[in-house]
Structures are given as C-alpha cells and as structure tokens.
Scaffold this active site. Structure first.
Site, short mmCIF file in Angstrom:
data_model
loop_
_atom_site.label_atom_id
_atom_site.label_comp_id
_atom_site.label_asym_id
_atom_site.label_seq_id
_atom_site.Cartn_x
_atom_site.Cartn_y
_atom_site.Cartn_z
N GLU A 15 -1.88 5.01 8.06
CA GLU A 15 -0.70 4.75 7.23
C GLU A 15 0.38 5.83 7.39
OE1 GLU A 15 -0.40 6.03 3.23
OE2 GLU A 15 -2.57 6.31 3.03
N LYS A 21 9.06 4.62 0.14
CA LYS A 21 7.63 4.33 0.07
C LYS A 21 7.50 2.82 -0.12
CE LYS A 21 3.83 4.95 -3.19
NZ LYS A 21 3.49 5.50 -4.51
N LYS A 50 -9.04 9.88 -6.09
CA LYS A 50 -8.70 11.14 -6.76
C LYS A 50 -8.82 10.98 -8.26
CE LYS A 50 -5.30 13.68 -4.25
NZ LYS A 50 -4.84 12.74 -3.23
N VAL A 104 -1.27 2.21 1.57
CA VAL A 104 -2.52 1.54 1.96
C VAL A 104 -2.32 0.02 1.95
CG1 VAL A 104 -4.91 1.05 1.23
CG2 VAL A 104 -4.06 3.42 1.27
N ASP A 157 -0.37 0.57 -15.04
CA ASP A 157 -0.17 1.12 -13.70
C ASP A 157 -1.45 1.00 -12.88
OD1 ASP A 157 0.47 2.45 -11.40
OD2 ASP A 157 1.27 4.23 -12.39
N SER A 202 -2.52 0.33 -8.92
CA SER A 202 -1.96 0.31 -7.56
C SER A 202 -2.11 -1.05 -6.90
CB SER A 202 -2.66 1.36 -6.70
OG SER A 202 -2.21 1.25 -5.37
N ALA A 203 -1.07 -1.45 -6.18
CA ALA A 203 -1.13 -2.68 -5.39
C ALA A 203 -2.19 -2.59 -4.29
CB ALA A 203 0.24 -2.97 -4.78
N ASP A 204 -2.66 -1.37 -4.00
CA ASP A 204 -3.73 -1.21 -3.00
C ASP A 204 -4.96 -2.03 -3.39
OD1 ASP A 204 -2.05 0.66 -1.84
OD2 ASP A 204 -3.31 2.40 -2.31
N1 PSU Z 1 -3.62 9.02 -2.58
C1 PSU Z 1 -3.64 10.17 -1.87
N2 PSU Z 1 -2.67 10.39 -0.96
C2 PSU Z 1 -1.69 9.49 -0.70
C3 PSU Z 1 -1.70 8.25 -1.43
C4 PSU Z 1 -2.67 8.07 -2.35
O1 PSU Z 1 -4.50 10.98 -2.09
O2 PSU Z 1 -0.82 9.74 0.16
C5 PSU Z 1 -0.66 7.23 -1.12
C6 PSU Z 1 -1.25 6.09 -0.27
O3 PSU Z 1 -0.25 5.64 0.61
C7 PSU Z 1 -1.53 5.02 -1.30
C8 PSU Z 1 -0.38 5.22 -2.26
O4 PSU Z 1 -1.56 3.72 -0.78
O5 PSU Z 1 -0.23 6.62 -2.33
C9 PSU Z 1 -0.65 4.61 -3.60
O6 PSU Z 1 0.52 4.62 -4.35
P1 PSU Z 1 0.60 3.77 -5.70
O7 PSU Z 1 -0.35 4.46 -6.64
O8 PSU Z 1 2.04 3.89 -6.14
O9 PSU Z 1 0.19 2.39 -5.37
MN MN Z 2 1.45 2.60 -9.47
#
Ligand code: PSU
Ligand code: MN
Length: 302
Positions: free
Chosen positions: A25, A86, A159, A106, A138, A140-142
């Site tokens: 990524e 992003k 994390k 991701v 909140d 994540s879309a992941d």
């Molecule tokens: N967690 C990490 N490092 C990162 C990310 C997550 O330890 O760089 C990044 C990844 O690209 C992940 C994104 O897909 O943050 C998730 O963001 P969000 O929570 O806004 O979906």
């Molecule tokens: Mn989010």
C-alpha cells in the site's frame, strides 16, 4: 476497468506467467511514516519481497490512474510530496475522475490488487474499530473490504489505538478468518501480544496458502487477515507503548480529530512522543510482514 488501471510491465509479466506477486500500500508511505524513512522502507520492502522469490507491486494513484507496480521514482514522489490524499474505497471515484494523486489504504489497495489479479498483500497494520466507536461509529473501511475482496492481508495485528476486541468481533461477523503466524494470540503491532486470541494458529506459509486456496475455491469471497508478530528483538515494552497510545487517543478526542484524519493523527503523535522508537519498530515489522507475504505468495503460486 482496464482504462483506469495501469499494471507495470514486470508485474503484468509475473501475473501472466503465474509467478508470485505481493501488493503493497501507499498510505503507509504518504501518511504512515516521515520522509525519507518512508521511501527507504518502501524500497527495502520491495527488495525483501524479491529476495524471497516474489514480485512486489506497490499500489497507488497518480494523475487519476490506478497503478499496480509504482516505479521507484513514483514511490519517491508519493513519499516526499505533501498533500497527497489518503484514499479509501469511497474516495477512489473522485480522485480518478479529477485526475489527482492518491495514497491507497488497506481497503483501496485490496480493491486495486484484486482488479490486477494479485492475491497477497503485505502492510504494517490494518484499520479497525476505533475506541469509542459505540458513539463515534468510527469503523475503518478496511474491515468492510476484508469482508468482500479476495486478498489476504499480512499485517502485525491491530494497534491498540483501536478497540482490538471489537475489531475481532466485527471480523467474525463479516466472516473474515484471522490467522496467527506461529501464534495463538493476536499481536498488537508494537508488541507480540494483545490478550486476544486469533482464530487459527498457522505454522507455515504453506498451511496459510492451502487455507486461502480452499476459501477461494469454495467461492467464500472476501479476505483473510494473516497476523505476524513483530520479531522479539524489535518489540516494544508493552506498558510504555500502551501509556503513549492512551495519551494520543485522549489528545485526538480533545482536538476533535475525526474521520480519515484520526489514524494518521494517532500514528504521528505516537511517533512524536516515543521520539522515533515506534518508527524503528514499525519499519522492522513491515520487513517481517513482507518476507512472510512473499513466502505465502510463493506457496500459492505452486
Ligand atoms: N495502521 C498503521 N499504519 C498505517 C495505517 C494503519 O499502523 O499506515 C493506515 C493504513 O493505510 C490503513 C489506514 O488502511 O491507515 C486506515 O485508516 P482508517 O482508520 O481511516 O480507515
Ligand atoms: Mn476511520
């Protein structure tokens, strides 16, 4: 689809020949680490994948083009240019139609990997259910992407900026297997343990590749999380890092940080407070994940 997607010639050749390919990524490059360590790490990760017998395909969006297989010049550009968006699933149509650049998360990396025909993806950590998501929503879309897109994501667990228990509940509901590589416990990124169990402890890249083959042969669509603990020698002290993460989470709340800014804010804060120790750990765990992802890709290509 083809008119929006550019697959680099070496990645295309590898895919045509049925050779192992590993997706990477670019949000980790543009938003996860500072320059120049971000670019150095991204290039080293590609080297590690090659030396383990697979072809790396770093994914990103440049001038509105979805790219599978960024060149080293493009990786450098993604790493040093400030203000690159992003991009998660919801952002792709805008970034492409407006002809802009985007660093893929991701979720969006999985989407582009699947379009290109890449099944294995290595990163640091996945997004998940944030602490306090009961009220902020909140998530994540992941996680949604893992439920529907057929790519295995090799990471170092989740994390503790996230609610790890809720993240696992969400993945269970969505039918996403969470595999531990030589561990019963889900690793927590900087540390090898989180207090939460994985679904299955897998002993070898072959065992993981066999499971993936069965899942997709059975048309049980969607992804798999492969959680690979940070090597012991690079792992951080648990109470030290937990205390720092707590502080960062409180500061994010106080500052009213929301939406896509939350994860990058927390990552930057942690790095600032640890004076760079967390960055060193982060880099090492990504290398470790790249190696395992390449080994799985090699087994899957057999
Ligand atoms: N967690 C990490 N490092 C990162 C990310 C997550 O330890 O760089 C990044 C990844 O690209 C992940 C994104 O897909 O943050 C998730 O963001 P969000 O929570 O806004 O979906
Ligand atoms: Mn989010």
């Amino acid at each position: 689809m083809k008119e929006y997607l550019h697959i680099s010639s070496n990645v295309k050749k590898a895919l045509e020949d049925g050779k192992p390919v590993v997706a990477l990524e670019s949000t980790i490059i543009s938003h996860g680490m500072p320059y120049p360590q971000n670019v150095e790490t991204a290039l080293r990760v590609e080297e590690i994948i090659r030396s383990n017998g697979a072809v790396p395909a770093t994914i990103g969006i440049i001038n509105g083009k979805l790219i599978a297989g960024l060149t080293s010049e493009e990786i450098d550009y993604m790493g040093k240019t400030s203000g690159i968006a992003k991009v998660s699933r919801r952002d792709i149509p805008y970034i492409v139609s407006a002809g802009k650049d985007g660093a893929t998360t991701v979720a969006s990396t999985m989407i582009i990997a699947e379009m290109a025909g890449i099944k294995i993806f290595a990163t640091g950590g996945i997004g998940g259910v944030h602490r306090g998501a009961e009220t902020t929503m909140d998530v994540s879309a992941d996680l949604e992407e893992l439920s529907q897109t057929g790519v295995a994501v090799v990471c170092a667990g989740a994390k503790s900026i996230l609610d790890i228990g809720l993240t696992l509940e969400y993945l269970e509901t969505k039918g996403v297997p969470v595999l531990g590589y030589k561990t019963d416990e889900l690793p927590a990124f900087y540390t090898r343990k989180s207090g939460f169990s994985v679904d299955y402890n897998m002993d070898s890249p072959k065992e993981i590749a066999d499971l993936l083959r069965v899942k997709w042969d059975l048309e049980l669509h969607g992804g798999v999380v492969v959680a690979n603990p940070i090597p012991e020698e690079f792992s951080m002290d648990e109470s030290f890092i937990t205390g720092i993460i707590e502080k960062a989470v409180v500061e994010a709340q106080e500052k009213g940080i929301k939406g896509k800014d939350t994860t990058p804010f927390l990552l930057a804060k942690i790095k600032e407070i640890t004076g760079g120790d967390s960055l060193a750990a982060n880099i090492e765990l990504v290398y470790n994940n790249a190696k395992l992802a390449a080994q799985i890709a090699v087994e899957l290509a057999k």
